[in-house]
Design a protein around this motif. Structure first.
Motif, PDB file in Angstrom:
ATOM      1  N   GLU A  94       9.780  10.445  -3.258  1.00 52.68           N
ATOM      2  CA  GLU A  94       8.613  10.821  -2.598  1.00 52.68           C
ATOM      3  C   GLU A  94       8.693  11.766  -1.554  1.00 52.68           C
ATOM      4  O   GLU A  94       7.852  12.627  -1.106  1.00 52.68           O
ATOM      5  CB  GLU A  94       7.977   9.476  -1.873  1.00 52.68           C
TER       6      GLU A  94
ATOM      7  N   ARG B 219       2.689   7.883  -5.983  1.00 53.82           N
ATOM      8  CA  ARG B 219       1.837   9.078  -6.375  1.00 53.82           C
ATOM      9  C   ARG B 219       2.441  10.501  -5.733  1.00 53.82           C
ATOM     10  O   ARG B 219       2.186  11.349  -6.303  1.00 53.82           O
ATOM     11  CB  ARG B 219       0.470   8.735  -5.707  1.00 53.82           C
ATOM     12  N   ARG B 220       3.067  10.239  -4.619  1.00 47.57           N
ATOM     13  CA  ARG B 220       3.690  11.390  -3.955  1.00 47.57           C
ATOM     14  C   ARG B 220       5.021  11.837  -4.952  1.00 47.57           C
ATOM     15  O   ARG B 220       5.271  13.043  -5.253  1.00 47.57           O
ATOM     16  CB  ARG B 220       4.173  11.167  -2.816  1.00 47.57           C
TER      17      ARG B 220
ATOM     18  N   VAL C 130       0.636  -1.331  -0.008  1.00 51.32           N
ATOM     19  CA  VAL C 130       0.214   0.081  -0.080  1.00 51.32           C
ATOM     20  C   VAL C 130       0.854   1.255  -0.096  1.00 51.32           C
ATOM     21  O   VAL C 130       0.657   2.287  -0.654  1.00 51.32           O
ATOM     22  CB  VAL C 130      -1.088   0.086   1.424  1.00 51.32           C
ATOM     23  N   GLU C 131       1.841   1.113   0.867  1.00 52.96           N
ATOM     24  CA  GLU C 131       2.774   2.361   1.144  1.00 52.96           C
ATOM     25  C   GLU C 131       3.572   2.630  -0.398  1.00 52.96           C
ATOM     26  O   GLU C 131       3.653   3.836  -0.949  1.00 52.96           O
ATOM     27  CB  GLU C 131       4.039   1.866   1.894  1.00 52.96           C
TER      28      GLU C 131
ATOM     29  N   GLU D 113       2.462   2.133  -3.442  1.00 52.64           N
ATOM     30  CA  GLU D 113       1.590   3.159  -4.334  1.00 52.64           C
ATOM     31  C   GLU D 113       1.542   4.583  -3.781  1.00 52.64           C
ATOM     32  O   GLU D 113       1.493   5.466  -4.714  1.00 52.64           O
ATOM     33  CB  GLU D 113       0.152   2.491  -4.241  1.00 52.64           C
ATOM     34  N   GLU D 114       1.185   4.726  -2.623  1.00 54.03           N
ATOM     35  CA  GLU D 114       1.326   6.162  -2.206  1.00 54.03           C
ATOM     36  C   GLU D 114       2.545   6.864  -2.241  1.00 54.03           C
ATOM     37  O   GLU D 114       2.408   7.859  -2.843  1.00 54.03           O
ATOM     38  CB  GLU D 114       1.247   6.020  -0.554  1.00 54.03           C
TER      39      GLU D 114
END
Ligand code: MRU
Length: 351
Positions: free
Chosen positions: A332, A141-142, A134-135, A137-138
């Protein structure tokens, strides 16, 4: 549009979108033991540094499940941890260059070692692996957000290999930056290289751009020079498999050539990578192990010979771009610029 998610954990089974079969077929392979995950990484059914890291994390989960069902270790925490560390060594050896693999295995083993109650270890490991996924993907995106303004309004960007959703949990690194730029309303041309010999660019990046509805033009790797010379490229952006403390960057074979050509032609050369790809234990890129793959990947394509039978072939899968050719590294945590020794420490929270 449905997001491309190449890795799925489904109740004890790891499901991978087989990247050796794309774009001809969308086949999902099901893996139930950690050795199967190691084989999938080695054979490049799953590839790309962050995706390899996520797969390795689930491989540790499967190794722990296997050990927990073996009587002699289930009662003894020390033997369990020793056996899990051994499995970690096997997983780490699947591919040598992308540091995300070792990073993920280390992170998983630390969780196992920090849990005093053996009956809770498997549960904690699964939560950690899901967290890494999950991290990722986040983080991507950042990274996209941080890098989107580097995309050249009215110009053209060139990218290499596959750094999209397929190479990660979702969204991608360098391809994610291109996507974020496009989705923010900037309009520019996109060129992507074929990326000999495995054709990650031709097969996977072209497929992803089609899925995203972003127009992209495929070129052979060796066309990059003339295109830069003729002013047809405004910037280059690639991913990374390992970045040393000074910014030297290992990435898909051919990246170094693109960076030198970009410098020769006065074009910015960007790298996009999560901080898990930064390896501060290495001062320079000289110590990064370069994976040598089978010569048959060069002499054959999907089993069909493309060279005379018996010919010798060398197949280094990565090269190292010295930091002096890199304009900026998008992470990120922001866009790092020279001197990278300082900016990468800051980006990784080690200053
Ligand atoms: O051999 P591969 O396909 O695993 O190599 C992939 C690359 O070199 C990518 O550029 C890198 O892993 C970054 S992916 C987000």
């Amino acid at each position: 549009m449905n997001e491309i998610r190449p890795i799925l954990w489904d109740d004890g089974t790891l499901k991978l979108l087989d990247q050796t079969r794309l774009p001809a077929e969308e086949v999902v392979v099901e893996i139930n033991d950690y050795r199967g995950a190691v084989a999938a990484i080695r054979d490049m059914q799953v590839r790309g540094a962050p995706a390899i890291g996520v797969t390795a994390a689930y491989a540790v989960v499967m190794a722990a499940t296997e050990l927990a069902t073996t009587d002699h270790v289930s009662v003894d925490r020390a033997s369990f941890l020793a056996a899990l560390r051994e499995a970690g060594t096997v997983i780490n050896a699947a591919r040598p260059t992308a540091v995300n693999l070792q990073w993920a295995v280390r992170r998983m083993l630390e969780v196992a070692e920090s849990e005093p109650d053996l009956s809770q270890v498997n549960h904690r490991l699964l939560a950690e692996a899901k967290g890494i996924q999950v991290e990722d993907e986040e983080i991507n995106r950042r990274m996209g957000d941080n890098g989107k303004e580097l995309m050249p309004e009215g110009g053209a960007v060139l990218t290499h290999c596959n750094t999209g959703a397929l190479a990660t949990s979702a969204f991608g690194t360098a391809l994610g930056v291109i996507r974020a730029g496009w989705e923010s309303g900037r309009r520019f041309q996109v060129f992507n290289t074929e990326t000999r010999p495995f054709l990650q660019g031709a097969r996977l990046t072209s497929w992803e751009f089609q899925q995203l509805g972003i127009p992209a033009t495929l070129i052979v790797d060796s066309a990059a020079g003339i295109m830069m010379q003729h002013g047809e490229i405004s910037c280059v952006i690639t991913g990374a498999d390992r970045i040393a403390a000074n910014g030297d960057t290992a990435n898909k074979i051919g990246t170094y050539s693109l960076a030198v050509l970009a410098r020769e032609n006065g074009i910015p050369f960007y790298v996009a990578a999560p901080t898990s790809t930064v390896d501060l234990s290495l001062d320079t890129g000289e110590d990064i192990e370069i994976e040598q793959r089978a010569g048959s990947e060069v002499t054959h394509f999907q089993g069909t010979p493309t060279a005379p039978v018996g010919v010798e072939a060398l197949n280094p899968a990565f090269d190292v771009t010295p930091h002096r050719y890199i304009t900026a590294i998008v992470t990120e945590n922001g866009v790092a610029r020279a001197p990278f020794v300082e900016s990468l420490k800051l980006a990784t929270g080690n200053s």
